[in-house]
Each structure stands twice: as C-alpha cells, then as structure tokens.
Design an enzyme around this catalytic site. Sequence first.
Site, PDB file in Angstrom:
ATOM      1  N   ASP A   7     -41.220  70.084 106.286  1.00 31.82           N
ATOM      2  CA  ASP A   7     -41.338  70.470 107.696  1.00 31.82           C
ATOM      3  C   ASP A   7     -41.851  69.349 108.595  1.00 31.82           C
ATOM      4  O   ASP A   7     -42.262  69.602 109.728  1.00 31.82           O
ATOM      5  CB  ASP A   7     -42.247  71.696 107.835  1.00 31.82           C
ATOM      6  CG  ASP A   7     -43.661  71.454 107.311  1.00 31.82           C
ATOM      7  OD1 ASP A   7     -43.908  70.371 106.741  1.00 31.82           O
ATOM      8  OD2 ASP A   7     -44.512  72.342 107.469  1.00 31.82           O
ATOM      9  N   GLU A   8     -41.808  68.099 108.134  1.00 26.98           N
ATOM     10  CA  GLU A   8     -42.264  66.966 108.933  1.00 26.98           C
ATOM     11  C   GLU A   8     -41.334  65.774 108.734  1.00 26.98           C
ATOM     12  O   GLU A   8     -40.814  65.570 107.632  1.00 26.98           O
ATOM     13  CB  GLU A   8     -43.671  66.536 108.528  1.00 26.98           C
ATOM     14  CG  GLU A   8     -44.775  67.535 108.796  1.00 26.98           C
ATOM     15  CD  GLU A   8     -46.106  67.017 108.288  1.00 26.98           C
ATOM     16  OE1 GLU A   8     -46.960  66.635 109.099  1.00 26.98           O
ATOM     17  OE2 GLU A   8     -46.285  66.997 107.052  1.00 26.98           O
ATOM     18  N   ASP A  22     -43.427  67.846 113.658  1.00 29.33           N
ATOM     19  CA  ASP A  22     -44.050  68.766 112.703  1.00 29.33           C
ATOM     20  C   ASP A  22     -43.650  70.191 113.092  1.00 29.33           C
ATOM     21  O   ASP A  22     -44.057  70.699 114.139  1.00 29.33           O
ATOM     22  CB  ASP A  22     -45.575  68.590 112.760  1.00 29.33           C
ATOM     23  CG  ASP A  22     -46.309  69.480 111.762  1.00 29.33           C
ATOM     24  OD1 ASP A  22     -45.660  70.316 111.119  1.00 29.33           O
ATOM     25  OD2 ASP A  22     -47.547  69.348 111.641  1.00 29.33           O
TER      26      ASP A  22
END
EC number: 2.7.7.7
Length: 406
Positions: free
Chosen positions: A108-109, A12
């Site tokens: 973003d993960e 993350d």
Amino acid sequence: MKGGRRTVLLADMNAFYASIEQMLCPDLRGKPVIVCGDPARRHGIVLAASYEAKACGVETAMSVSQAKEVCPSARLIPPRMATYVQMSVRIVHLLKEYSPLVEPFSIDEAFVELTGCETLFGDGKTAARTIQRRIHDETGIHCSIGVGPNKLLAKMAAGWEKPRGLTVWTNADVPRKLWPLPVAKLFGVGRRMEHHFHRMGIRTIGDLAHTDPDLLHHRFGVIGRVLFESAHGRDPSPVDPCSLDGSKSIGHQFTLPRDYEREPEIRLVLRELAEEVAGRARKTGYTGKTVSLTLKGTAFDSLHRSLTMPEPSNIGRALFQTAMRLLHRHWNYRPIRLVGITLSNLKPDHGTQLNLFQPIDKERRLADAVDAIRDKYGTRSIFLAQSLSDASVFSDRAGKIGGHHR
C-alpha cells in the site's frame, strides 16, 4: 540528480484493505470495518481497520477479540489478498505515468522520483495533489502523500497527516518537525533499537541527532551511523524501481491451529514448509545455502537459528533435513504456536551439481514434475500423503496468499 535538489513523493494508501472493502461494498461505507484473519485458525488479528473503526480504538495487529471489545459494531471481513494485490498493481501503474522511477515499498505504499519532471507536472505539491485526486477518482481509494527532498523525509511527511493528507517537508523542517518526535517514530527504529536508545537516554529524534556519531557507530555499527544521518533528515538512497527484483531470502511461516508439543507433528509442518520454500525458490530461479528456523512459543518467546548447507539447494528434502538438525539442537520441547523456514544466501539456479552418493538429479527431476503438475492443476493436485493427517497445515494454507484467502 547529482548534487541537485530532488523531489521525492511517497503515496500511502489509507487503511488500504478496509478501504477496498468499503469501495467494493457501498453498504460498508461510513461504518467501522475490520479486515482480519480467522480466530478459529489462530490467525485472528486485525490486518486493517477503517478510520471509523480506528476512531473506536481499533489498531492494526490487535487481536480480533480485543477489537470487538472496543468496537462491538464493527463488521469483520476476511481478507481477499488477490484483490488487494491487483489494486496495488493498478495504482503503481498509475504512478508510472508520472515518472519511470517508481519503487513499491509495500502493498500500500510506493515512492516516486519526480526530480526532472517538474516542467511536466509542476512542483512536488502540485504533482502530488494531481496524483492524489487521480488515485481516488480511478480507484475509489484515498491516500496520504508525503513530498520531500529524499525518501526518508517523504516517508516521514506521509505519516504526518492521515487520512487524505498532503504534506511537504524540506530540510529546513527537520529541527522543528522531526526532532521533537519520539525516537521510535524515526523510520528504521524498531522496538529493540528503541529500547537500546532509551537506555542511553535517547528519547526523541532530536536526542539522537545530537548524539556523538562515533559513539553510535561503536555501539551499533553501520546502522548507528545510518540512523544518525536519518535523524538529520539525510538519505542518499535512490528510488529503485527494481528493488523487488532480486530476492535476498525466500521464507514461509505457519501460525499453527493449536499448540504443537510433539516432535512428529512439528516434523510434518517443517516438511510442508520446506517443500513450500523450495518450490518458491525453484519458481523464482534461485538456490540457497543457508536455512533458518523460526519457532515461536505460546508465551510469544521466539527462537531464530541458522545453518549453512555444504551445497546450495532448492530441493525440499535438503531444506527439511537442515531444519530438523536445527530443531534437534535448539528446541526446548515447549509448546509451539508458529513455525517458519527461510532460505537465504541465494544465487541464480544454473543447474544441479551431481553427487555420486546422493540421487540429486533424480530428486530435481521429481521436483520439476511436481511443479509442472501443480502449475497445471493447482497446489492441491499433488501433495505428501502425510498431509492428510490432523497435524498438517497444508490443506488450510494451499491456494492462499500470505496465509489468507484470495
């Protein structure tokens, strides 16, 4: 992996958009940074905040005016979506050096299935630390990583310590670490489900874990039993690198620059939305039967209604006409601040079913010609003449990613 122990990692990226801006501009490092939309166009919410801004009380989705109140010294930065997407792709490619099973979960993960890779990279914690260091060394971005025996616990572990955390959870940690958390913290529990759970006296994840699963299934259907299993830290879902390949729906929505009260204004926005959604459907090779209309009022009250067309389509006119039928049936004539259209019930576009009473083939050839012109000369090269009017949102949105500048 059948019946064996798994090692799953979730990476993350911390304050992703703001971290990229700080990495690209050294003068911003160590200072409060807010990546946000344009308040003048009613897109004025916080998309990301650096940890310096978060320390002042700035939160994602907060209005820019609120953010400036709690952190007057923050630098406001307009989003550069193409840059963020490129960085996301770069990080995913790095993760694929450690496993072929990498599933992007958001920009973003990403999940990584490390099961079977232990002899190459060490146990989950060792591999995670190596990955964490490489991401920072090669991109300048810090990340938090959660390691667990499944995707659920890896996801929960990743949120346990931020920024730059590395947390390993096992099934044995569930009673001690997972159960005391508020039920809203459980992955899959949204605001509405939280409200239902509170009415049932379910306040913590532990409360949910000790609720009769038959009662949850009776009350909420399959999702009730899934959340019961999640509360026990159980999640059999695989890490699927192809999870984004098949679209379930294609949609688009506009936050309007002012409140729209007149039907002609809303009609134009719906026409532009229909053309946008239809064009994306053609580009991805899909056609769909169900059109959904979303309206949000000035008091943030929402309306969402759907209608299935007789035949699947990816032509703007058909989607627009269906959306207008929904508007006439359900709009209460109150001012609107957001409009959205979604096309679902998708299937691969294998050709056009001809109709003796409608010029479908002519419309498809026209749509293909417009697509070809835009592919070569850009979105603004050809558009509806109506889009020159003040009510249009086309000129502001054209060429953007997710409604934001590239």
